[in-house]
Write a protein that holds these residues in place. Structure first.
Motif, mmCIF file in Angstrom:
data_model
loop_
_atom_site.group_PDB
_atom_site.id
_atom_site.type_symbol
_atom_site.label_atom_id
_atom_site.label_comp_id
_atom_site.label_asym_id
_atom_site.label_seq_id
_atom_site.Cartn_x
_atom_site.Cartn_y
_atom_site.Cartn_z
ATOM 1 N N ASP A 117 3.561 8.778 -12.735
ATOM 2 C CA ASP A 117 3.136 10.166 -12.547
ATOM 3 C C ASP A 117 4.212 11.034 -11.899
ATOM 4 O O ASP A 117 3.907 12.084 -11.339
ATOM 5 N N TYR A 174 -1.635 3.419 -13.062
ATOM 6 C CA TYR A 174 -1.899 4.852 -13.233
ATOM 7 C C TYR A 174 -0.770 5.453 -14.048
ATOM 8 O O TYR A 174 0.340 5.662 -13.540
ATOM 9 N N THR A 186 -1.800 -0.403 -7.648
ATOM 10 C CA THR A 186 -2.514 0.810 -7.298
ATOM 11 C C THR A 186 -4.015 0.599 -7.400
ATOM 12 O O THR A 186 -4.597 0.683 -8.489
ATOM 13 N N HIS A 238 -3.154 0.946 -1.966
ATOM 14 C CA HIS A 238 -1.940 0.795 -2.778
ATOM 15 C C HIS A 238 -0.938 -0.095 -2.056
ATOM 16 O O HIS A 238 -0.775 0.007 -0.836
ATOM 17 N N HIS A 243 0.858 4.133 2.600
ATOM 18 C CA HIS A 243 0.104 5.274 3.152
ATOM 19 C C HIS A 243 -1.330 4.911 3.557
ATOM 20 O O HIS A 243 -2.291 5.411 2.953
ATOM 21 N N TRP A 260 -3.695 7.888 4.028
ATOM 22 C CA TRP A 260 -3.749 8.899 2.964
ATOM 23 C C TRP A 260 -5.191 9.368 2.770
ATOM 24 O O TRP A 260 -6.087 8.573 2.524
ATOM 25 N N PRO A 272 -7.345 10.744 0.610
ATOM 26 C CA PRO A 272 -8.320 10.346 -0.417
ATOM 27 C C PRO A 272 -8.800 8.908 -0.259
ATOM 28 O O PRO A 272 -9.856 8.549 -0.783
ATOM 29 N N ASN A 304 4.775 8.115 5.196
ATOM 30 C CA ASN A 304 4.724 8.306 3.736
ATOM 31 C C ASN A 304 4.709 9.803 3.448
ATOM 32 O O ASN A 304 3.932 10.545 4.049
ATOM 33 N N TYR A 305 5.576 10.233 2.529
ATOM 34 C CA TYR A 305 5.629 11.634 2.088
ATOM 35 C C TYR A 305 5.792 12.559 3.307
ATOM 36 O O TYR A 305 6.870 12.584 3.881
ATOM 37 N N ASN A 306 4.741 13.278 3.700
ATOM 38 C CA ASN A 306 4.879 14.208 4.823
ATOM 39 C C ASN A 306 3.988 13.841 5.998
ATOM 40 O O ASN A 306 3.636 14.686 6.813
ATOM 41 N N GLU A 307 3.640 12.558 6.088
ATOM 42 C CA GLU A 307 2.722 12.126 7.156
ATOM 43 C C GLU A 307 3.286 10.920 7.892
ATOM 44 O O GLU A 307 3.970 10.092 7.299
ATOM 45 N N TYR A 353 1.758 7.796 10.668
ATOM 46 C CA TYR A 353 0.502 7.184 11.103
ATOM 47 C C TYR A 353 0.724 6.372 12.376
ATOM 48 O O TYR A 353 1.116 5.205 12.317
ATOM 49 N N ASP A 370 7.818 8.426 -1.208
ATOM 50 C CA ASP A 370 6.761 8.507 -2.235
ATOM 51 C C ASP A 370 6.952 9.770 -3.082
ATOM 52 O O ASP A 370 5.986 10.452 -3.449
ATOM 53 N N MET A 377 1.656 8.482 -4.395
ATOM 54 C CA MET A 377 0.303 8.496 -4.952
ATOM 55 C C MET A 377 -0.364 9.864 -4.823
ATOM 56 O O MET A 377 -1.546 10.019 -5.106
ATOM 57 N N LYS A 378 0.397 10.820 -4.374
ATOM 58 C CA LYS A 378 -0.163 12.136 -4.111
ATOM 59 C C LYS A 378 -0.864 12.715 -5.340
ATOM 60 O O LYS A 378 -1.831 13.426 -5.221
ATOM 61 N N LYS A 379 -0.363 12.404 -6.518
ATOM 62 C CA LYS A 379 -0.833 13.160 -7.665
ATOM 63 C C LYS A 379 -2.176 12.693 -8.207
ATOM 64 O O LYS A 379 -2.794 13.386 -8.984
ATOM 65 N N ILE A 380 -2.622 11.512 -7.851
ATOM 66 C CA ILE A 380 -3.889 11.050 -8.421
ATOM 67 C C ILE A 380 -5.002 12.032 -8.081
ATOM 68 O O ILE A 380 -5.658 12.579 -8.946
ATOM 69 N N ALA A 381 -5.152 12.290 -6.825
ATOM 70 C CA ALA A 381 -6.211 13.211 -6.425
ATOM 71 C C ALA A 381 -5.983 14.577 -7.056
ATOM 72 O O ALA A 381 -6.887 15.227 -7.541
ATOM 73 N N LEU A 414 -4.548 15.524 -9.803
ATOM 74 C CA LEU A 414 -4.819 15.707 -11.219
ATOM 75 C C LEU A 414 -6.290 15.573 -11.557
ATOM 76 O O LEU A 414 -6.709 15.950 -12.634
#
Lengths: 348, 348, 348, 348
Positions: free
Chosen positions: A50, A78, A114, A121, A156, A159, A161, A189-192, A194, A213, B1-5, B7
């Motif tokens: 993706d 995915y 995933t 994940h 993550h 995360w 979700p 991860n990304y912008n976070e 924990y 990510d 994995m950001k894009k799953i949610a 999309l």
């Protein structure tokens, strides 16, 4: 049409892409404790899952940003582009390999397994064939990866979700830990980041991972997150090679570098600070005050406190600091260097 | 994995991608002569030919950089990724369409007919189906495009691999011109501009095109070429719509904007300068000298000469200029505004 | 030695200093309510008291940064350079006047009456002769200034050396207020803002001032404080002239602009937001979702919240926002626009 | 009012000014040939002649920009601020000295002897008392300076107001040279460099000087001239001290650094390049092509040519270069490194 000529001649390709106009940014992170400090990102995506870019773009971005090693970890399960793009899970690695070799970037084959939470994940690194990891049961997938010698970490954990009610350690994670299947956790991860995952790593002796990510282009990613550099995992290796990285990851020798913060075990974080900062001899005295230069030889930011005063020593920056001639005292709290014991205190 | 949610929810997608953190750069180009000035790029590639990004990235880049309209023009004949990516020539347009609609970017379907010289490479815009253009004979390809109502232009006539002995007009181009098949020429492509092609456009009444021919990500492209903005074709349209652009292109109402240079017919270039520059009334007099403010209301640079002095009026910049109270004289040469009559002279 | 030639010829001076290479930054602040919005800084120093630059530098800095009006307010009582520099308190104004006229900057004569707390430091603007204000008793000084028609405000009420135990309103201030001597208070000074002073201004109907109190060069000041623009007092005047500013200051028509924050009475702050933001008509619908462009026509930052989501609309930036086709709802909280009623809510 | 508190406590002053927020930019220039490379600027002005800043500002600017040594050289004869500022020619040095000591900047006392052409303007460095240099006859002035042990150089020989018909060597200069009074010439001043003066230095064995001649603030100067760093004289000294600099200047061991150009005798320029560039061992081979990393360890730009290709290796940048495995050949022309023999060729 620029690329037609370029791709006909591999030498030309490299000279055109790199030698002519593309300058790598050199990032200064000091080596510590007889280890080589490697700047790594072990989590990223391409059009093969993706993501938005072709696999060799990830190499080019890593080269330009100054990294030493990356892993492309497209999702197994995915594949929103599958109508248009091959579902062979090894293709991202195969496509990126030549560019990585040419650029001197260590490319580690990886993938992202995933699933829903738990277990969420998981990234597997150092695999040799991603296709057999495409199984119905996630335990089977992990088992195949392990048979290939994979280093596996939980991505993550906080995360949203998959953590609507907060970050949580599940029984499944205990089982994976006990079975020796999980070796690390992303504390960034990304912008976070924990803090809870950081504690888990300390308690359970898991390796701390800090990855981008990234799905979009690097420039878009960095601008969107208003940061100079992507999140990186600093790896303290005995040699600069995939094997060296693998040994260090299994050995837990990493530190997270994220939006200016340096997060990890004090044993490594302290060394990074000590090898970066240098206090020159006194160059001037005025009555009972001595004047000295404090030099940052690294590309870390240092947000410091001393006697209630705050200051910011920038990457490769230098400052004048003063002390009492009779009772010199150069103790600093570095508020962006974070260990299991809190913010780092250092005496120079 | 950001894009799953992301999309899963189209609304969320758009809010996340654009509304939260992505700011469009607004580019000020004045409207002229009752036309709307549109900022366009009609030549770019994706992973569906030899580009490095997914089609919707081209929309996002155009949005963020402030463009009004783009055409994705993947090669028909050159498909280095065909082992892994679909060869359906309509897919780039289909994939990018929703993002374009959501972002308010006009997306014009196009393709690049890619042959040796002559006739070289030709872009066809405003087509409705790219697949039947995939023919053995280039004249057939052009014929199919024309039947779809295409606007066709000759790309990068001075591109070195096809112009080893210099830029050259071939008999084939004369025939295409006489047959009404070629409507324009790129006077700017990627990082080059072709003064010879500019002359051809003036002489033969062809539309001047200025396009990026981007293969890499936009940030990489702009940094590599040390420029603020990609090359653009400024189109002077009666309405902001694909139809409006089409009518303006066939009408020859364009100007090239490239690395700070504004290049085109004086009738349009002069209007752009006149609508951008504003000389305020005198705010102060000292003996025989009057002081006035010269304001640039546009995002053009103005490199100017006046009485032997050179100066640079920046985008949206303001300067103080002086003149004689008795004989005020505000004549400027704008050395980066280039017409068929040379550098533009303007009296304010 | 560049300046010898320059100073011999006033015309050359101005052309050389401004016309050739110095571009004024244009700052977009919308006019509101039939008033002209003027960008002003009413507190700054030169070598004539404890500042580091010659008076005309303050004019040049104001011109380049895009201001409309300034006041140089050197201390009457604190003259650390007096061994080397004239103590004539009118000299800074006299020296800067020609440069201000030439640059089109409104220069308002001012001074800083510099006493211990209470009453602390007070600026007097619109004076005609600073020297008689040099008196032993501060009430005499204020009285002389008032006789010259001065607008007087209390500087940096929360400045640490004079507010060790916190910002405090003294009886002396009540007396000055009752006597009509104090007309305003700095709610912003240098790198601080004082919410308590903001409340006093609302309660006691005093004019809110926001000034740089700059001593160093502007670039040093802005870099040290990690800001794009110095603090400014936005003045809503009936005309762009010293008289217009004076009438507006006595009328209380100001807003503070400081490190991205816009602080003032809702009646003005709301107008600034409403005149800056523009929501375009729907350009696309997808099922029940409409897509619209939100445009910031000003140089303000907008840090916004909507339905729990945060985003940042940059100066002159544009974003896509979505809404329900059936129940469109465009209500935003602007967290950096601050009024006596808290953060500003706005419905577009 | 910030500075009142600050100046009461010298320690606080320094901590406030430097330690808290002001980071020195570190400039990497390699040491060469057992000498220490010092970054110096020996020509600048303050409010004590025709400059715009207080003397200590020159120290702060030098500290922040990364210099090692400066000389403040206010005019003896040209004092446009004399109505308001002391005419004691030693005051700039005296005022700046404490700040220089505290910041670790070497401050060399100097002055500018300012006459019509010939002999034009001459700077005297390492003087002990500037006031007796204020004489009617310029030969007397130079004589007094020489008695104090001065190093004297001719400033901006090509400055337009004194070289209307081009740069010219006068008989007076021959006489000064023969008498051992002139020791060097500015080959770079402000925004100009003089190839003719460079030749004179080589022929007549004079020291090459490269100075800012700054009058305005540093940020204004650098922005106006669109440069990253001011012009500098690189001095190759046996020790980092005023004495070390003096010995090196009399020894002719300098190189000019100006707008990215490095200009001087090949013996020094070649060493600077050789100590800056590092070619790593081959990290990858593909058929007959080897891939190596070229690293710039300095803050110089390198504009290079190799086999007809041009590229730009940025400060601290890294690039991939390729060569033939059988016949590796790493010869580069560095077009911005200029010696008496033209552009520098280097084999790595």
């Amino acid at each position: 049409m620029k690329k037609i000529a370029i791709l006909l001649f591999a030498v030309l390709f490299v000279e055109s892409s790199y030698a002519q106009s593309q300058n790598r940014h050199s990032i200064l992170v000091p080596d510590i404790q007889d280890f080589i400090s490697l700047k790594c990102d072990f989590h990223m995506h391409t059009v093969f899952s993706d993501g938005s870019v072709w696999p060799d773009v990830r190499v080019e971005e890593a080269f330009l940003e100054g990294l030493d090693a990356i892993a492309i970890t497209d999702h197994i399960e995915y594949l929103p582009h599958k109508k248009d793009v091959s579902t062979d899970h090894n293709r991202p690695y195969e496509i990126a390999k030549f560019a990585a070799d040419a650029a001197g970037i260590l490319l580690i084959q990886g993938t992202e397994i995933t699933r829903g939470m738990p277990p969420g994940h998981l990234n597997a690194l150092f695999i040799s064939d991603a296709n057999p990891i495409d199984t119905a049961n996630y335990l089977d997938a992990l088992s195949v990866a392990k048979e290939q010698g994979a280093f596996i970490f939980w991505n993550h954990p906080g995360w949203l979700p998959q953590a609507r009610e907060g970050i949580k350690w599940y029984d499944e994670h205990s089982r994976l830990l006990e079975a020796g299947i999980i070796n690390g956790i992303e504390i960034v991860n990304y912008n976070e980041w924990y803090p809870e995952a950081f504690k888990w790593c300390v308690e359970k002796n898991l390796t701390m991972m800090s990855n981008s990510d990234i799905h979009e282009s690097l420039s878009s990613f960095n601008e969107k997150n208003e940061q100079e550099l992507r999140p990186m995992t600093l790896v303290f290796a005995q040699e600069k090679s995939p094997e060296g990285i693998k040994e260090a990851l299994f050995g837990g020798r990493t530190v997270a570098w994220f939006k200016g913060k340096v997060i990890g075990k004090e044993v490594y974080v302290r060394s990074l600070a000590e090898e970066s900062l240098f206090l020159e001899e006194t160059h001037f005295k005025n009555n009972n005050t001595e004047f000295r230069k404090l030099i940052n030889k690294s590309d870390f930011h240092f947000y410091m406190e001393r006697n209630g005063e705050e200051f910011h020593l920038k990457p490769r920056g230098e400052m004048i600091v003063t002390g009492s001639v009779d009772h010199p005292d150069y103790e600093f709290k570095i508020t962006n260097f974070i260990t299991e014991n809190g913010e780092l205190n250092i005496i120079l």
